[in-house]
Design a protein around this motif. Sequence first.
Motif, PDB file in Angstrom:
ATOM      1  N   ILE A 137       0.938  -1.204  -0.023  1.00 32.55           N
ATOM      2  CA  ILE A 137      -0.100   0.048   0.060  1.00 32.55           C
ATOM      3  C   ILE A 137       0.876   1.257   0.022  1.00 32.55           C
ATOM      4  N   ALA A 138       1.999   1.510   0.729  1.00 33.21           N
ATOM      5  CA  ALA A 138       2.768   2.372   0.959  1.00 33.21           C
ATOM      6  C   ALA A 138       3.537   2.888  -0.364  1.00 33.21           C
ATOM      7  N   TYR A 139       3.972   1.695  -1.199  1.00 31.93           N
ATOM      8  CA  TYR A 139       4.468   1.914  -2.442  1.00 31.93           C
ATOM      9  C   TYR A 139       3.556   2.205  -3.652  1.00 31.93           C
ATOM     10  N   GLY A 140       2.088   1.542  -3.221  1.00 30.98           N
ATOM     11  CA  GLY A 140       1.135   1.975  -4.087  1.00 30.98           C
ATOM     12  C   GLY A 140       0.972   3.803  -4.204  1.00 30.98           C
ATOM     13  N   ILE A 141       0.917   4.125  -2.897  1.00 25.49           N
ATOM     14  CA  ILE A 141       0.845   5.687  -2.688  1.00 25.49           C
ATOM     15  C   ILE A 141       1.594   6.400  -3.062  1.00 25.49           C
ATOM     16  N   LEU A 142       2.878   6.062  -2.878  1.00 30.75           N
ATOM     17  CA  LEU A 142       4.202   6.652  -3.609  1.00 30.75           C
ATOM     18  C   LEU A 142       4.057   6.678  -5.130  1.00 30.75           C
ATOM     19  N   THR A 143       3.401   5.389  -5.824  1.00 33.28           N
ATOM     20  CA  THR A 143       3.363   5.367  -7.053  1.00 33.28           C
ATOM     21  C   THR A 143       2.507   6.514  -7.866  1.00 33.28           C
ATOM     22  N   PHE A 155       1.480   8.974  -6.108  1.00 31.78           N
ATOM     23  CA  PHE A 155       2.020  10.387  -6.116  1.00 31.78           C
ATOM     24  C   PHE A 155       2.834  10.709  -7.236  1.00 31.78           C
ATOM     25  N   ARG A 156       3.627   9.745  -7.878  1.00 33.52           N
ATOM     26  CA  ARG A 156       4.621   9.842  -8.974  1.00 33.52           C
ATOM     27  C   ARG A 156       3.582  10.487 -10.081  1.00 33.52           C
TER      28      ARG A 156
END
Lengths: 196, 259
Positions: B139-145, B147-148
């Motif tokens: 989920i964390a990397y999903g959110i970062l993605t 945001f990108r």
Amino acid sequence: MIEKFGWSLKDIIVLCVLGVAFGVLYIGGVSVWAVANAVFGPVGLDMVYGIWFIASITAAYIIRKPGIAFGAEILAAFGEVLLGTPAGVGVFIGAAIQGIGCEAIFAVTSWKKYNLVVLSFAGMGASVTSFIYNYVAYGYSKFPISMLGLMILLRLVSGAVLAGVLGKLIGDGLAATGALASFPLGRERAEKRIEL
Amino acid sequence: MLNMNKINPTAKLISNFIVLIVSVMVFDPKTMVMIFVINVFFGVITKSFNKKNLKALIPLAFFALGMLWMNAAWAKVDNPNIIGCLGPINFTDKGLIVGLSLCFRVLTIGISSIIFTANTEPNDLILSLIKQCHLSPGIAYGILTAFRFLPSMEADLALINAAHRIRNAKKKQWYLKKNRWYRNAIPLLATNIRKAERVALAMEARGFENNMQRTYYKTVYWKKTDTIFVLLTVAIVMLILSFSAYRGWLISFQRWQGF
């Protein structure tokens, strides 16, 4: 939570993208609310409140797995907080409460049915839980009963129309583009096309 | 000078929640104003306010004013005294008190959240949530993605508008036209869903799993100063509450006759 509900990585990433995109929309909703507020007073909030449930409805309609409606709302709140919302980190609490309202309705159908009626009811579910939260947090208890009645009625309509109907329209529009081919909504669309 | 950026984002989040929860439980204007003033003071000394984030506060300020006058006019209170009237609307003193505390509550929530967002980097917040709150890396990397994707969404939107112009969508009869918002939102979301799917495939191809033990390019630690920061927030809030309880101002849930 993730393993239990069978979310795949693809579901999660798409959910996050939808969540953040709707977070942007939610911040835009603040200006709609400001206009409604200027014209109708705090009752204006109830008229437009449905805007803030769309993420749950659309995401659940597309991905169709348990917990998606709740997760979408939380992620949209995350997007809002990271981009800077005036409503504050309190949106997490609000989002969780709205998400539970939506999720409860989908849970009643055991995450099987996703037609217009169920989606509208899901929007109304969020209306009910969010109203209870606002009642406590913003001290609505001081308002007379007739006004509270009007407020909840407006919010129910707003939840059903702005979230339920509009959320379904967005999902259908997306399915028509073919971008959802690997999701339950897209597959359902493809099956219908074959039958025709 | 206190550098808010160095404090752990989770610590700031906890402090912000403390302020939020306390201001939701307080029902008298004097205590609420004290909490509000402390928040504004803190925001000023940490230089958190700028034109952009204050502008975001405007709708909330209108809502706060709306709460003020509507409560002053229609709040359901015991033995009110009428202090003024405007046409058919009578304003009561006790209603005004309720309105003032709710107005400052809304403003406090807004100000405290502005202080939080102005001093927190999104990436740090997410890395800190993984480390301190055990948020799932998926989920964390999903959110970062996601945001990108935001900056490229603007480019996508320009592309979509250009496509509409080529197809001359603007000159259609009004009843053939789709709503402008809908016409842009659907292709924008569709492009980004496609992109998200590709990213998910790429992540899986590189062995990314949801519940994996992994290292990060940057680790956000919980330091002593973070504990002190949270404790200090609790101390200041408790100080305000006990001071106003001592003066007999404090109205919290116990003495509140609303329901």
